[in-house]
Design an enzyme around this catalytic site. Structure first.
Site, PDB file in Angstrom:
ATOM      1  N   HIS C  16       0.849  -1.199   0.000  1.00 23.27           N
ATOM      2  CA  HIS C  16       0.000   0.000   0.000  1.00 23.27           C
ATOM      3  C   HIS C  16       0.879   1.241   0.000  1.00 23.27           C
ATOM      4  O   HIS C  16       2.100   1.183   0.175  1.00 23.27           O
ATOM      5  CB  HIS C  16      -0.994   0.004   1.175  1.00 23.27           C
ATOM      6  CG  HIS C  16      -0.434   0.330   2.523  1.00 23.27           C
ATOM      7  ND1 HIS C  16      -1.206   0.834   3.542  1.00 23.27           N
ATOM      8  CD2 HIS C  16       0.829   0.205   3.028  1.00 23.27           C
ATOM      9  CE1 HIS C  16      -0.449   1.017   4.615  1.00 23.27           C
ATOM     10  NE2 HIS C  16       0.769   0.642   4.328  1.00 23.27           N
ATOM     11  N   CYS C  35       5.608   6.633   4.597  1.00 21.60           N
ATOM     12  CA  CYS C  35       4.450   5.815   4.213  1.00 21.60           C
ATOM     13  C   CYS C  35       3.840   6.268   2.896  1.00 21.60           C
ATOM     14  O   CYS C  35       2.997   5.559   2.323  1.00 21.60           O
ATOM     15  CB  CYS C  35       3.384   5.844   5.308  1.00 21.60           C
ATOM     16  SG  CYS C  35       3.944   5.093   6.847  1.00 21.60           S
ATOM     17  N   HIS C  41       5.048   0.483  -0.254  1.00 18.16           N
ATOM     18  CA  HIS C  41       5.761  -0.472   0.586  1.00 18.16           C
ATOM     19  C   HIS C  41       4.723  -1.547   0.944  1.00 18.16           C
ATOM     20  O   HIS C  41       3.710  -1.637   0.263  1.00 18.16           O
ATOM     21  CB  HIS C  41       6.348   0.223   1.824  1.00 18.16           C
ATOM     22  CG  HIS C  41       5.328   0.830   2.709  1.00 18.16           C
ATOM     23  ND1 HIS C  41       4.670   2.001   2.396  1.00 18.16           N
ATOM     24  CD2 HIS C  41       4.793   0.417   3.878  1.00 18.16           C
ATOM     25  CE1 HIS C  41       3.797   2.291   3.343  1.00 18.16           C
ATOM     26  NE2 HIS C  41       3.845   1.346   4.252  1.00 18.16           N
ATOM     27  N   HIS C  43       3.225  -4.922   3.894  1.00 17.69           N
ATOM     28  CA  HIS C  43       3.179  -5.526   5.225  1.00 17.69           C
ATOM     29  C   HIS C  43       2.676  -6.956   5.150  1.00 17.69           C
ATOM     30  O   HIS C  43       1.960  -7.323   4.222  1.00 17.69           O
ATOM     31  CB  HIS C  43       2.233  -4.737   6.151  1.00 17.69           C
ATOM     32  CG  HIS C  43       2.624  -3.319   6.376  1.00 17.69           C
ATOM     33  ND1 HIS C  43       3.722  -2.954   7.116  1.00 17.69           N
ATOM     34  CD2 HIS C  43       2.069  -2.147   5.948  1.00 17.69           C
ATOM     35  CE1 HIS C  43       3.821  -1.642   7.142  1.00 17.69           C
ATOM     36  NE2 HIS C  43       2.845  -1.114   6.437  1.00 17.69           N
ATOM     37  N   ASP C  81      -4.889 -10.613  -0.246  1.00 14.99           N
ATOM     38  CA  ASP C  81      -3.585 -11.271  -0.194  1.00 14.99           C
ATOM     39  C   ASP C  81      -2.853 -11.130  -1.524  1.00 14.99           C
ATOM     40  O   ASP C  81      -3.413 -11.393  -2.592  1.00 14.99           O
ATOM     41  CB  ASP C  81      -3.765 -12.755   0.152  1.00 14.99           C
ATOM     42  CG  ASP C  81      -2.445 -13.403   0.515  1.00 14.99           C
ATOM     43  OD1 ASP C  81      -1.559 -12.718   1.061  1.00 14.99           O
ATOM     44  OD2 ASP C  81      -2.287 -14.611   0.243  1.00 14.99           O
ATOM     45  N   HIS C  82      -1.593 -10.736  -1.439  1.00 16.03           N
ATOM     46  CA  HIS C  82      -0.765 -10.516  -2.629  1.00 16.03           C
ATOM     47  C   HIS C  82      -1.362  -9.447  -3.550  1.00 16.03           C
ATOM     48  O   HIS C  82      -1.171  -9.493  -4.763  1.00 16.03           O
ATOM     49  CB  HIS C  82      -0.499 -11.829  -3.375  1.00 16.03           C
ATOM     50  CG  HIS C  82       0.530 -12.667  -2.658  1.00 16.03           C
ATOM     51  ND1 HIS C  82       0.234 -13.397  -1.525  1.00 16.03           N
ATOM     52  CD2 HIS C  82       1.858 -12.858  -2.881  1.00 16.03           C
ATOM     53  CE1 HIS C  82       1.322 -14.011  -1.100  1.00 16.03           C
ATOM     54  NE2 HIS C  82       2.318 -13.705  -1.894  1.00 16.03           N
ATOM     55  N   GLU C 126      -0.828  -4.170  11.592  1.00 22.10           N
ATOM     56  CA  GLU C 126      -0.059  -3.793  10.404  1.00 22.10           C
ATOM     57  C   GLU C 126       1.395  -4.234  10.568  1.00 22.10           C
ATOM     58  O   GLU C 126       2.071  -4.599   9.608  1.00 22.10           O
ATOM     59  CB  GLU C 126      -0.144  -2.280  10.201  1.00 22.10           C
ATOM     60  CG  GLU C 126       0.069  -1.845   8.776  1.00 22.10           C
ATOM     61  CD  GLU C 126      -0.297  -0.388   8.588  1.00 22.10           C
ATOM     62  OE1 GLU C 126      -1.285  -0.111   7.897  1.00 22.10           O
ATOM     63  OE2 GLU C 126       0.410   0.490   9.128  1.00 22.10           O
TER      64      GLU C 126
END
Lengths: 137, 137, 137, 137, 137, 137
Positions: C16, C35, C41, C43, C81-82, C126
């Protein structure tokens, strides 16, 4: 190419009872204590399988960790998860299911099936505080 | 005096099998899946017991966490650790040992024995990913 | 019957970037710092979904935790996811993907789809040190 | 706007000794056991601070978790980390440094300094198994 | 003097996408699956750097672990944290950012900069279940 | 018989202060920073002791992990838990209690007392991020 080790962590939940079939109940109680309770107990086992190999320049992988996961799932976890290690698993027949013995059998179960990667270590956590490692020696 | 909550985390290793005695094998398999394997499986359970009370100005404790540990060990862990929850524990008789049912029974096992501290929550982790909480309601 | 809370922990790996589309780059940098790096980047998010209900006397479950896992997987994890939370997820459109906003959207994504159990809490880690919780208020 | 809870986890390493200055050594030993060893012992404390507020529609934050981290670091961690809780910390003067007392003092140290967010909970882990929580009551 | 190994654990949050620039989209999808989603995904990486050396009799340190932390932070974490590993990091140019490749590049980034201590191992956790280790071979 | 490594994890809570008795206060502050605060600080140490041996065909154990736990508890934990490492422990006399020095002394404390199993590694976590390992070299 550099040689890298890749580890996948998997888990399974299983019951077991520690006992030596050649012992009577008093001997089993003396050697194994509460671990030999006749009706068994169980654990959430954590299994770490480590392989080593050269990094493939085309993929950047030694062995795709998802592939490693699937191989170990098919060969090991599918048999051990939600099972009783004393009675439900053919490839544990005849062995007292201590962490040591289970780890050694897991090694032989997967060695040679890792698509060219070299098996380096099988680590088995029986609890958060108890760990065994077999390295094929 | 301020009211503070004190939590002690304990663990036990146990076997269980999920089944309803009124079901036949096919029904148990349909409802509980692998959790109803006849020979059982097991877990490393993590138990968190939370009590609340005013801080004693003499000691700075609500209830000495070592005392809380000993009370829960004596009343609960001693019976559940290295046991089979379906057959070895008198105060689980007649109950299908789901995490929900075990947590409720643990509540009733310790409530009223906490030396004046009020029982607030019983949390039971069956695996790292599955948690139930009973708060006496 | 007693009321029990059941929690399932799931995870997803996502990218994100924090930014407000109405801000220019300097404003985004001032408010969101690293951020808001333009290339994003990511998580390993941990998601904990908690439901509450009475224990079913037939099964001993509030809601089978495997069923809870499957419901949340289908409605949430499969999409996140991914993925890149800024561009890949229809039900996050128009929202700056802070943990707060994602948790609120996850709540609305699953509320009403939990087979009679009442949704109590959506907790989203996070990192190991940063957590948000939405409880529908 | 929805109300969300934001938690930041921080840690500090500190020494302490449990004792009541009005007790003699034998009384302290009787009440506090090894925790009253005259030369002290210590812990890696984990501190979780939870605040609640409405999500700001401009930022998507309740309170930027990095800002929350910095506020608690400045007001609490800077004083407690690598300190002896019995002698080095002005705002713990006159209190037996049990987890309960330290948590209550941390609450009062940070309450009112959280830039509009409402302080909801101070949770202090003294070890992996011992936790106290103060919620301002 | 005895030889001791010292390990520092650090973390960084980063985005990446797995792909081979020589592949077309279908090939990348076939080899890398969801890991090749065009908009990327991300992880909270855990990095463990291990060095070995004799214990300095004056300090009792091999290499002050705070110094080790600072060296790795400056050389590695500062570049990788809150970055996109495919585009933002000069010393990862030209490499598909698999865990294997990133670990090998981290090794070469820090080797020779550790103030006399010998670099022994770079371990990189991409998730809680996936780990790679490079030992310079 | 196969050779297996068995590890037991134990913990202790202790205070310490890093300093070299030959240094003055300014030198200690320059070298050890906050770790040399005169009143000390402390940690929840995690200790991992690994032994290796052949699996006994009668028991399936290398060394019963409960026996390993008891041996290390008696020889090490009993002395270190709730102690001040600078003043309370005879077998740490004359040593600056860095993690390196403590690990080496633990090795010599237990080596030769492990009932035939070979001591392989002493690993000591001072915090979740700082680890030292001594392997007898």
């Amino acid at each position: 190419m550099p040689k890298v080790r890749v580890t996948r962590r998997l888990h399974f939940a299983a019951a077991h009872r520690l006992c030596n079939a050649a012992f009577d109940d008093a001997q089993n109680r003396a050697v194994f204590g509460a671990c030999s309770n006749p009706n068994g107990h169980g654990h959430n086992y954590q299994l770490e399988v480590t392989v080593e190999g050269e990094v493939d320049p085309t993929t950047g992988f030694v062995l795709d960790v998802k592939r490693l996961r699937d191989l170990v799932s098919d060969l090991v976890i599918q048999d051990l998860d939600h099972a009783n290690l004393n009675v439900d698993v053919g490839w544990l027949d005849g062995v007292n299911p201590t962490a040591e013995n289970v780890a050694v059998r897991i090694w032989h179960r997967i060695d040679g099936h890792l698509e060219g990667a070299r098996l380096v270590s099988v680590r088995l956590w029986e609890t958060e505080r108890n760990l065994v490692e077999y390295r094929g020696e």
